[in-house]
Design a protein around this motif. Sequence first.
Motif, short mmCIF file in Angstrom:
data_model
loop_
_atom_site.label_atom_id
_atom_site.label_comp_id
_atom_site.label_asym_id
_atom_site.label_seq_id
_atom_site.Cartn_x
_atom_site.Cartn_y
_atom_site.Cartn_z
N TYR A 44 -39.74 16.05 101.79
CA TYR A 44 -39.22 17.35 101.35
C TYR A 44 -37.69 17.36 101.33
N GLU A 45 -37.08 16.58 102.22
CA GLU A 45 -35.62 16.51 102.22
C GLU A 45 -35.13 15.79 100.96
N HIS A 46 -35.86 14.75 100.57
CA HIS A 46 -35.50 14.06 99.32
C HIS A 46 -35.58 15.04 98.15
N SER A 47 -36.63 15.86 98.18
CA SER A 47 -36.79 16.84 97.12
C SER A 47 -35.63 17.85 97.12
N PHE A 49 -43.82 24.30 95.26
CA PHE A 49 -42.71 24.55 94.34
C PHE A 49 -41.47 23.79 94.80
N LYS A 50 -41.19 23.91 96.09
CA LYS A 50 -40.03 23.20 96.65
C LYS A 50 -40.10 21.70 96.45
N ALA A 51 -41.35 21.22 96.29
CA ALA A 51 -41.55 19.77 96.15
C ALA A 51 -41.35 19.30 94.72
N THR A 52 -41.20 20.23 93.77
CA THR A 52 -41.28 19.86 92.35
C THR A 52 -40.50 18.59 91.98
N PRO A 53 -39.17 18.55 92.18
CA PRO A 53 -38.49 17.32 91.75
C PRO A 53 -38.87 16.11 92.60
N GLY A 54 -39.04 16.30 93.90
CA GLY A 54 -39.38 15.18 94.77
C GLY A 54 -40.75 14.62 94.44
N SER A 55 -41.69 15.52 94.17
CA SER A 55 -43.04 15.12 93.83
C SER A 55 -43.06 14.31 92.54
N GLY A 56 -42.35 14.81 91.52
CA GLY A 56 -42.28 14.06 90.26
C GLY A 56 -41.62 12.71 90.46
N TRP A 57 -40.60 12.70 91.30
CA TRP A 57 -39.84 11.47 91.54
C TRP A 57 -40.71 10.39 92.20
#
Lengths: 431, 99
Positions: free
Chosen positions: A107-110, A382-390
Amino acid sequence: MLAGVAPPARTSRRMSRYSALALVRNAFSGHKDWTPAWRDPAPKQRYDVVIVGGGGHGLATAYYLAKLHGITNVAVLEKGWLGGGNTGRNTTIVRSNYLLDGNAPFYEHSLKLWEGLSADLNYNVMFSQRGVLNLAHSDSQVDAYARRGNAMRLNGIDSDLLDREGVRRFCPELAFDDARFPIYGGLLQRRGGTARHDAVAWGLARGADSLGVDLIQNCEVTGIRREGDRVVGVETSRGFIACGKLGLAVAGNTGRLGAMAGLRLPIESHVLQAFVSEGLKPLVDHVITFGAGHFYISQSDKGGLVFGGDLDGYNSYAQRGNLPVIEEVVSIGISMMPCISRTRLLRHWGGVMDMTMDGSPIIGKTPLANLYLNGGWCYGGFKATPGSGWVFAWTIANDRPHELNAKLDLDRFRAGRMVDESGHGPQPNLH
Amino acid sequence: MLRIPCPFCGPRDHSEFSYLGDATVTRPEAEAPLDEWFGYVYLRDNPRGRHREHWHHAQGCRQWLVVERDTLTHEILGALPAREGSPAAGPAAGKDAAE
Ligand SMILES: Cc1cc2nc3c(=O)[nH]c(=O)nc-3n(C[C@H](O)[C@H](O)[C@H](O)COP(=O)(O)OP(=O)(O)OC[C@H]3O[C@@H](n4cnc5c(N)ncnc54)[C@H](O)[C@@H]3O)c2cc1C
Ligand SMILES: [Zn+2]
């Protein structure tokens, strides 16, 4: 756009950049010359990678596949419209204040990706780091927050433990002396905040499209075609589409898509509601969560109070909730902030979410060789969106999990490596 | 509000009940292979459609019920005492009504 006029594969379109200058230039032509933010292509017969689900996660996956891994022969298949699922239904809270090792670094990466997302996408996702404060109402809760805050710091994540006066300086509008739930302090993550949910979907869609990804809307996946332990393609409402690799990012529908592939999953679908009040002058400057019941609140730029609470509690695929939860959420809100008691509710709605058996998401490989799973986001995807895609793009491109999602694998349930933040055990509606 | 037809108390608001979940999974024998235990504890059909599920009438007769409900429409199709509505997949268990 008509069927059959989609640009050929691997053509990346030059997107017109948004800037102050472009705004001025377009003002002279009465804003009639803006081009659509993405194409509307007809599906091709085959893609190297097909992603099911055009929410933030599916779009972010496609964007990072094209941008960071050079995989551009990609389609995102969406049964409705882009961002019309939970991406467009959530309360937009972004944070990385997790305790456990499986979650915190991910989550921090995100969160770090959020910090650069608007610039990266040339699209304002209105990420506002207004701070997320969790309230404590007892000594033991302060201790628990101290522990979590310390764990966060050990993971390199910002956290501040506030005492009662610190909370009062931060947001004076709360009920500090409530007889049952007086405020003892709180755990603050200043880098947390909110973002504009639609803008995230649109910015990622525009970015992916400009790199050559086909975004195909009104295209429901109705079956997954297998040969042995491999997926060869998907049946859709717009015909069969073959693929080299298949990624699922369908939020509350993971159980159904999993069943199409013959997988039984550690997931139940549940409905979560959200609420918006009439517009008010600025009142809630941060994101605040109650500590003695489930309630979280922030204020949108339009002035509406945006808040939510618990799940309705029973398995559901209906995107609407029930009255008892409304009553409970509103009464918790009023006990935390009595000053909102006469505010009128403007809208409320529900979204269907995957609740997993340990309350944490699943991103990684599956028993099928070329099927990848991104789901189980529970309350907090939602908070994970960019990290999850990454990490999902990384996993699909390299056919193995990245270090950041290695502990969020599907196998953890069989292996007994739960990532259970709340400690509720295998009871999805309690997480 | 969902109205659950409790066989003992008649139709009652669902807020009087607490929800456990899927009633079609059965507890394996203690000696059963680990795989069976894994399936029982963690895996669910999670159907969109008819679902048999355990509800406890906590603020009523305190009996456990098996309620059959549609997870897409929330329509309640019936309720039996759990000891009679044996979880062994009945006619409607786990079917995806929308398919
Ligand atoms: C009320 C509510 C409040 C929330 N609040 C927060 C919050 O404050 N902070 C936070 O971090 N998270 C929050 N969440 C969770 C968050 O919204 C989700 O985890 C996240 O948006 C999931 O993104 P996604 O892209 O995976 O899913 P979605 O945006 O739901 O996208 C999945 C897409 O898949 C499509 N799809 C499904 N089945 C098929 C099919 N068969 N074929 C083709 N397409 C299909 C759907 O139409 C949908 O568009 C909240 C959720 C809800 C419901
Ligand atoms: Zn009863």
